[in-house]
Design a protein around this motif. Sequence first.
Motif, PDB file in Angstrom:
ATOM      1  N   TYR A 199      82.465  42.501   0.555  1.00 31.14           N
ATOM      2  CA  TYR A 199      81.686  41.313   0.370  1.00 31.14           C
ATOM      3  C   TYR A 199      81.204  40.536   1.852  1.00 31.14           C
ATOM      4  O   TYR A 199      80.263  40.698   1.963  1.00 31.14           O
ATOM      5  N   THR A 200      81.887  40.498   3.011  1.00 36.02           N
ATOM      6  CA  THR A 200      81.464  40.524   4.332  1.00 36.02           C
ATOM      7  C   THR A 200      80.654  41.459   4.646  1.00 36.02           C
ATOM      8  O   THR A 200      79.248  41.090   5.327  1.00 36.02           O
ATOM      9  N   ILE A 201      80.507  43.003   4.741  1.00 36.40           N
ATOM     10  CA  ILE A 201      79.365  43.934   4.511  1.00 36.40           C
ATOM     11  C   ILE A 201      77.948  43.663   3.816  1.00 36.40           C
ATOM     12  O   ILE A 201      77.057  43.692   4.093  1.00 36.40           O
ATOM     13  N   ILE A 202      78.256  43.067   2.376  1.00 34.30           N
ATOM     14  CA  ILE A 202      77.039  43.228   2.008  1.00 34.30           C
ATOM     15  C   ILE A 202      76.210  41.449   2.108  1.00 34.30           C
ATOM     16  O   ILE A 202      74.784  42.147   2.581  1.00 34.30           O
ATOM     17  N   ASP A 203      77.244  41.115   2.248  1.00 33.10           N
ATOM     18  CA  ASP A 203      76.952  39.443   2.612  1.00 33.10           C
ATOM     19  C   ASP A 203      76.217  39.919   4.043  1.00 33.10           C
ATOM     20  O   ASP A 203      74.808  38.949   4.086  1.00 33.10           O
ATOM     21  N   SER A 204      76.331  40.228   4.997  1.00 35.15           N
ATOM     22  CA  SER A 204      75.710  40.292   6.298  1.00 35.15           C
ATOM     23  C   SER A 204      74.519  41.043   6.369  1.00 35.15           C
ATOM     24  O   SER A 204      73.841  41.118   6.555  1.00 35.15           O
ATOM     25  N   PHE A 205      74.943  42.410   5.363  1.00 35.47           N
ATOM     26  CA  PHE A 205      73.193  42.888   5.091  1.00 35.47           C
ATOM     27  C   PHE A 205      71.956  42.638   4.432  1.00 35.47           C
ATOM     28  O   PHE A 205      71.648  42.844   4.396  1.00 35.47           O
ATOM     29  N   THR A 206      72.344  41.665   3.638  1.00 36.85           N
ATOM     30  CA  THR A 206      71.335  40.755   2.610  1.00 36.85           C
ATOM     31  C   THR A 206      70.837  39.185   3.345  1.00 36.85           C
ATOM     32  O   THR A 206      69.967  38.774   2.791  1.00 36.85           O
ATOM     33  N   VAL A 207      71.830  38.739   3.837  1.00 37.17           N
ATOM     34  CA  VAL A 207      71.756  37.530   4.909  1.00 37.17           C
ATOM     35  C   VAL A 207      70.222  37.222   5.161  1.00 37.17           C
ATOM     36  O   VAL A 207      69.900  38.112   6.021  1.00 37.17           O
ATOM     37  N   MET A 208      69.401  36.657   4.793  1.00 35.09           N
ATOM     38  CA  MET A 208      67.888  36.168   5.636  1.00 35.09           C
ATOM     39  C   MET A 208      67.643  36.306   6.729  1.00 35.09           C
ATOM     40  O   MET A 208      66.530  36.687   7.527  1.00 35.09           O
ATOM     41  N   SER A 209      68.748  35.957   8.030  1.00 35.53           N
ATOM     42  CA  SER A 209      68.708  36.143   9.157  1.00 35.53           C
ATOM     43  C   SER A 209      68.829  36.992  10.125  1.00 35.53           C
ATOM     44  O   SER A 209      69.114  36.843  10.817  1.00 35.53           O
TER      45      SER A 209
END
Lengths: 297, 310
Positions: A237-247
């Motif tokens: 989840y963290t990997i995906i999240d940091s890949f797709t986050v707008m920042s």
Amino acid sequence: MSRFRLSKRRREALTGVFFTLPFAIGFVLFFLYPFLQSIRFSLNHLQIVSGGYVLDYVGLENYRNALLVNADFVPVFVEALGRIITDVPLVVIFSFFAANLLNQEFRGRTAARVIFFLPVILGAGIILQMEQSDYIMTQLRVASTEGGILSGAVLREFLYELRIPEATLDYVTAAVDRIPEIIRASGVQILIFLAGLQSIPRSLYEAADVEGFTAWECFWIITLPMLSPLILTNAIYTIIDSFTVMSNPLVQLVRSTAFGGGGFGLSSAMGVLYFLAISVILLAAGAIISRFVFYEE
Amino acid sequence: MAQGDLKRKMFVGKVASGFWSLIRGVIILGICYVILYPLIVKIPSSFMREVDMFDKTVQFVPRVLHWENYKVVWEHMKYPTAFWNSLKLTLVVSTIQLAACTFIGYGFARFKFWGQSVLFAAVVFTLVVPPQMIMIPLYLNFRYFTFFGLLPEPGINLLGSYWPFVLTALTGTGLRNGLFIYIMRQFFRGMPKGLEEAAYIDGAGPIRTFLRVMLPNAKPAMITVFLFAFVWQWNDYFFTSIYMGNAEVLPVMLEGVAFDVMKTANYISDNYRSILNNTGMVLFIAPLLILYTVLQRYFIEGVERTGIVG
């Protein structure tokens, strides 16, 4: 009898198809088709003309442009990947720790939980993006890394005296400077771990207590193994999240390339490369972590 | 002798647990501070005048409550209009997402059918692919929407309307909808099968069973999903700016507020821009904070009871 069974099973299957049909349609139309289109775009030069667009096949030129010509892509790409490798373990460890804290009984626990999950509400989308470039926040950040007690630089000197290896040193000090970001990226992960902690049967701890195990030992023989599948879930989840986050700077680059005149083809090529990198990282992370996961059955 | 030993042990235990409570309190307070820090910075600075930013004696607490920033930002964001537009859009989209993902999640949880595991892998796949990758094709498909060949060639322009959001929400392919399907599936799987069997014996069909028996029991999971859907849609700048780039909705207006002020004033300093942005962000997140305070109890309970757990 057997015919009745078969028809019952078939009816069940049809019901299942009926319920999941919307997703199947949406997946093909709004996901798979655009996904394949984007691979096709990346091999073409795309031009908007009145009433549509035309494609002009250019082979791998867009990829060559992204990797060799475009000045921004490679550094930003490498930085984004490096960030994930450093951040993911920190987020997982922190959220594991925080969930264990929040699972204990203490006064003000509800208030603490409300605050801990606040980043889920606020740390998304436009707010995160604007905070990152905000002038006052930047000034304060600079001020705190220069003069704070817990700044990476101070800690670094201290640890250096202790003869800690250079590589570990770099990791720890970088981590300390990124504490706020780590904490704010951990909201959902804390929720997941907390839900996991609640689902561990009480009887296990009672049995361990009767056997005379201490709380410390219980943590190692019960809590950690029972939560280990969630460590995998959370890492992914963290990997995906940091890949797709707008920042994420790479996300912004892909976007600004598309709509800022860099060309749809080039932007698509960047997207495809990005996706390939994610796949490799996810597969590697899955393979490494699942070796340590404990399953009950 | 033995009794003294026991007493000493109990004393040591008490001291140790008191010590731990203290440390725990400090850690939790520290983390809360870090989490709240952006808010602690934002709210006071939204009340500051530009000169206060240079004044070293003004730290965190503004000298006077300076409402002027709010007036400027309120006007330039067209707050009432933008708020209403955002609320409409967010409510419509998150409600549809909730309905669709509950429906789809139930299908995955309870029925075995051919291709089920492949289709569920597709759900996970939608989570793994960054939306940036399919952004351009989606943009073009909705710009020249031919319903995949059914409408005549130039197609219709769906951008600027709710349709791109509605279509993706209805089919469970909107922003992070894979996660919602996953949450609902996990929740329905954990519910006792007896409930439905009783309904089937009473002669109810699958849809009736789903609506009458399963939905009322799925409230905690549905609140969780709704809150996630609402918040992410409210915060979403990515899809909103692609699908409705010119619409007067809050994320778009917030992003452009400083620029809009600059257009009328010709020049604004970095400090003032930042003050304006912070003021705008306070106005932007205020509704979310209110919603969260109202729903937090259900939300936290819901999460604990549904395992988002694998």
